[in-house]
Design a protein around this motif. Structure first.
Motif, PDB file in Angstrom:
ATOM      1  N   ARG A  97       1.188  -1.088  -0.005  1.00 10.73           N
ATOM      2  CA  ARG A  97      -0.081   0.209  -0.266  1.00 10.73           C
ATOM      3  C   ARG A  97       0.854   1.210  -0.366  1.00 10.73           C
ATOM      4  NH1 ARG A  97      -2.865  -1.280   4.478  1.00 10.73           N
ATOM      5  NH2 ARG A  97      -2.142   0.193   5.602  1.00 10.73           N
ATOM      6  N   ALA A  98       2.049   1.245   0.545  1.00 18.24           N
ATOM      7  CA  ALA A  98       2.542   2.972   1.267  1.00 18.24           C
ATOM      8  C   ALA A  98       3.745   2.173  -0.218  1.00 18.24           C
ATOM      9  CB  ALA A  98       3.998   2.431   1.827  1.00 18.24           C
ATOM     10  N   GLY A  99       4.463   1.562  -1.361  1.00 24.92           N
ATOM     11  CA  GLY A  99       4.598   1.358  -1.558  1.00 24.92           C
ATOM     12  C   GLY A  99       3.992   2.678  -3.136  1.00 24.92           C
ATOM     13  N   THR A 100       2.773   1.642  -3.335  1.00 26.34           N
ATOM     14  CA  THR A 100       2.128   1.708  -4.526  1.00 26.34           C
ATOM     15  C   THR A 100       1.631   3.691  -4.199  1.00 26.34           C
ATOM     16  OG1 THR A 100       0.800  -0.240  -4.502  1.00 26.34           O
ATOM     17  CG2 THR A 100      -0.356   1.543  -5.356  1.00 26.34           C
ATOM     18  N   PHE A 101       1.053   4.292  -3.009  1.00 23.65           N
ATOM     19  CA  PHE A 101       0.971   5.777  -2.984  1.00 23.65           C
ATOM     20  C   PHE A 101       1.985   6.048  -3.408  1.00 23.65           C
ATOM     21  CE2 PHE A 101       1.181   9.231   0.120  1.00 23.65           C
ATOM     22  CZ  PHE A 101      -0.408   9.066  -0.364  1.00 23.65           C
ATOM     23  N   LEU A 102       3.338   6.089  -3.151  1.00 24.02           N
ATOM     24  CA  LEU A 102       4.579   6.481  -2.797  1.00 24.02           C
ATOM     25  C   LEU A 102       4.554   6.257  -4.259  1.00 24.02           C
ATOM     26  CD1 LEU A 102       7.074   5.770   0.122  1.00 24.02           C
ATOM     27  CD2 LEU A 102       5.543   8.410  -0.154  1.00 24.02           C
ATOM     28  N   ILE A 103       4.446   5.712  -5.432  1.00 27.64           N
ATOM     29  CA  ILE A 103       4.582   5.179  -6.779  1.00 27.64           C
ATOM     30  C   ILE A 103       3.105   6.247  -7.480  1.00 27.64           C
ATOM     31  CG2 ILE A 103       5.137   3.528  -8.968  1.00 27.64           C
ATOM     32  CD1 ILE A 103       6.045   1.595  -6.841  1.00 27.64           C
ATOM     33  N   GLY A 104       2.962   6.012  -6.595  1.00 28.59           N
ATOM     34  CA  GLY A 104       1.551   6.586  -7.864  1.00 28.59           C
ATOM     35  C   GLY A 104       1.675   8.591  -7.560  1.00 28.59           C
ATOM     36  N   VAL A 105       2.146   8.981  -6.540  1.00 30.47           N
ATOM     37  CA  VAL A 105       2.074  10.388  -6.213  1.00 30.47           C
ATOM     38  C   VAL A 105       2.837  10.082  -7.302  1.00 30.47           C
ATOM     39  CG1 VAL A 105       2.889  11.993  -4.462  1.00 30.47           C
ATOM     40  CG2 VAL A 105       1.346  10.355  -3.973  1.00 30.47           C
ATOM     41  N   TYR A 106       4.428   9.964  -7.077  1.00 29.81           N
ATOM     42  CA  TYR A 106       5.487  10.230  -7.995  1.00 29.81           C
ATOM     43  C   TYR A 106       5.211  10.603  -9.478  1.00 29.81           C
ATOM     44  CZ  TYR A 106       9.831  10.308 -11.035  1.00 29.81           C
ATOM     45  OH  TYR A 106      10.772  10.009 -11.609  1.00 29.81           O
ATOM     46  N   LEU A 107       3.977   9.775 -10.311  1.00 32.76           N
ATOM     47  CA  LEU A 107       3.877   9.533 -11.350  1.00 32.76           C
ATOM     48  C   LEU A 107       2.775  11.357 -11.730  1.00 32.76           C
ATOM     49  CD1 LEU A 107       3.513   5.799 -12.000  1.00 32.76           C
ATOM     50  CD2 LEU A 107       5.122   7.705 -12.694  1.00 32.76           C
ATOM     51  N   LEU A 108       2.181  10.856 -10.199  1.00 27.05           N
ATOM     52  CA  LEU A 108       1.283  12.314 -10.714  1.00 27.05           C
ATOM     53  C   LEU A 108       1.527  13.732 -10.388  1.00 27.05           C
ATOM     54  CD1 LEU A 108      -1.690  12.566 -10.617  1.00 27.05           C
ATOM     55  CD2 LEU A 108      -1.704  13.732  -7.922  1.00 27.05           C
ATOM     56  N   VAL A 109       2.694  13.711  -9.751  1.00 33.11           N
ATOM     57  CA  VAL A 109       3.683  15.272  -9.562  1.00 33.11           C
ATOM     58  C   VAL A 109       4.445  15.034 -11.248  1.00 33.11           C
ATOM     59  CG1 VAL A 109       4.995  16.433  -8.953  1.00 33.11           C
ATOM     60  CG2 VAL A 109       3.375  15.007  -7.624  1.00 33.11           C
ATOM     61  N   ARG A 110       5.093  13.538 -11.644  1.00 28.64           N
ATOM     62  CA  ARG A 110       5.635  14.044 -12.627  1.00 28.64           C
ATOM     63  C   ARG A 110       5.413  14.263 -13.971  1.00 28.64           C
ATOM     64  NH1 ARG A 110      10.788  16.203 -13.037  1.00 28.64           N
ATOM     65  NH2 ARG A 110      12.237  16.016 -11.395  1.00 28.64           N
ATOM     66  N   HIS A 111       4.415  13.753 -14.516  1.00 25.72           N
ATOM     67  CA  HIS A 111       2.803  13.874 -15.462  1.00 25.72           C
ATOM     68  C   HIS A 111       1.884  14.183 -15.520  1.00 25.72           C
ATOM     69  CE1 HIS A 111       5.550  10.266 -17.927  1.00 25.72           C
ATOM     70  NE2 HIS A 111       5.427   9.597 -16.214  1.00 25.72           N
ATOM     71  N   THR A 112       1.701  15.729 -14.825  1.00 28.59           N
ATOM     72  CA  THR A 112       0.712  16.583 -14.775  1.00 28.59           C
ATOM     73  C   THR A 112       1.728  17.697 -14.729  1.00 28.59           C
ATOM     74  OG1 THR A 112      -0.279  15.564 -12.731  1.00 28.59           O
ATOM     75  CG2 THR A 112      -0.025  18.410 -12.787  1.00 28.59           C
ATOM     76  N   GLY A 113       3.239  18.088 -14.245  1.00 29.58           N
ATOM     77  CA  GLY A 113       3.659  19.254 -15.110  1.00 29.58           C
ATOM     78  C   GLY A 113       4.308  19.007 -16.539  1.00 29.58           C
ATOM     79  N   THR A 114       4.114  17.951 -16.790  1.00 26.14           N
ATOM     80  CA  THR A 114       4.565  17.919 -18.142  1.00 26.14           C
ATOM     81  C   THR A 114       2.814  18.040 -19.706  1.00 26.14           C
ATOM     82  OG1 THR A 114       6.154  15.992 -18.051  1.00 26.14           O
ATOM     83  CG2 THR A 114       5.709  16.080 -20.239  1.00 26.14           C
ATOM     84  N   LEU A 115       1.869  17.630 -18.102  1.00 20.32           N
ATOM     85  CA  LEU A 115       0.815  17.574 -18.702  1.00 20.32           C
ATOM     86  C   LEU A 115       0.156  19.030 -19.042  1.00 20.32           C
ATOM     87  CD1 LEU A 115      -1.857  16.153 -19.992  1.00 20.32           C
ATOM     88  CD2 LEU A 115      -3.179  16.289 -17.995  1.00 20.32           C
ATOM     89  N   VAL A 116       0.664  19.789 -18.446  1.00 21.89           N
ATOM     90  CA  VAL A 116      -0.138  21.023 -18.330  1.00 21.89           C
ATOM     91  C   VAL A 116       1.612  22.092 -19.029  1.00 21.89           C
ATOM     92  CG1 VAL A 116       0.113  22.946 -16.890  1.00 21.89           C
ATOM     93  CG2 VAL A 116      -0.894  21.128 -16.287  1.00 21.89           C
ATOM     94  N   GLY A 117       2.575  21.734 -19.063  1.00 22.46           N
ATOM     95  CA  GLY A 117       3.081  21.835 -19.619  1.00 22.46           C
ATOM     96  C   GLY A 117       3.011  22.238 -21.086  1.00 22.46           C
ATOM     97  N   MET A 118       2.485  20.812 -21.410  1.00 21.62           N
ATOM     98  CA  MET A 118       2.345  20.577 -23.654  1.00 21.62           C
ATOM     99  C   MET A 118       1.119  21.822 -23.736  1.00 21.62           C
ATOM    100  SD  MET A 118       1.900  19.215 -26.652  1.00 21.62           S
ATOM    101  CE  MET A 118       3.237  17.455 -26.284  1.00 21.62           C
ATOM    102  N   TYR A 119       0.112  21.752 -22.808  1.00 19.65           N
ATOM    103  CA  TYR A 119      -1.454  22.336 -22.810  1.00 19.65           C
ATOM    104  C   TYR A 119      -1.016  23.921 -23.240  1.00 19.65           C
ATOM    105  CZ  TYR A 119      -6.048  23.652 -22.218  1.00 19.65           C
ATOM    106  OH  TYR A 119      -6.948  24.839 -22.816  1.00 19.65           O
TER     107      TYR A 119
END
Length: 157
Positions: A97-119
């Motif tokens: 649970r802890a690992g899945t949560f942390l990996i999900g947070v990392y991916l969310l923060v990283r790819h949200t920046g890229t998604l917003v930058g592209m838009y």
């Protein structure tokens, strides 16, 4: 388990912040650093650098609250005085649970920046990053269900 999760959340926040800072530092110290502050590149800079950096700072500041939500109970300040007996045995479901949560947070923060930058730059949507953002939200919100799937796979005959 909660102090361990707080430590990992803070390490993830520190990693996000420092990785972002170290990635942009050569461009800021270069001879053409003034171009980064132009009107065209400023939204991209804010999205690709600002989102992960702010995300890392927020993870650092709210690690106790996130760990409390992840594991339930306790005051979440990370001091170990949660009023509950400290269990030295860490179950593998808690680590999943802890690992899945942390990996999900990392991916969310990283790819949200890229998604917003592209838009912000082209007005288009980066569909690959959008899929990763949706999957990371599933990892963050569905950690218990993924732990159940893990348990079923682990104890499958």
């Amino acid at each position: 388990m909660k102090p361990f999760s707080i430590l990992l959340i803070r390490l993830l926040g520190l990693y996000l912040f420092l990785k972002t800072l170290l990635a942009i530092l050569p461009a800021l110290l270069g001879s053409n650093a003034a171009e980064l502050w132009s009107g065209e590149l400023l939204p991209v800079l804010l999205a690709t650098v600002g989102v992960p950096a702010v995300g890392g700072l927020l993870l650092w500041c709210f690690a106790g609250r996130l760990a409390s939500r992840l594991h339930g109970g306790g005051d979440g300040d990370g001091d170990g005085n949660d009023g509950a007996k400290v269990d030295a045995h860490i179950r593998d479901d808690d680590l999943v649970r802890a690992g899945t949560f942390l990996i999900g947070v990392y991916l969310l923060v990283r790819h949200t920046g890229t998604l917003v930058g592209m838009y912000a730059t082209s007005g288009g949507v980066a569909y690959g990053d959008l899929i990763v953002v949706v999957a990371s939200l599933g990892m963050i919100l569905g950690g218990r269900k993924l732990a159940v799937v893990y348990r079923r796979i682990k104890y499958c005959p």
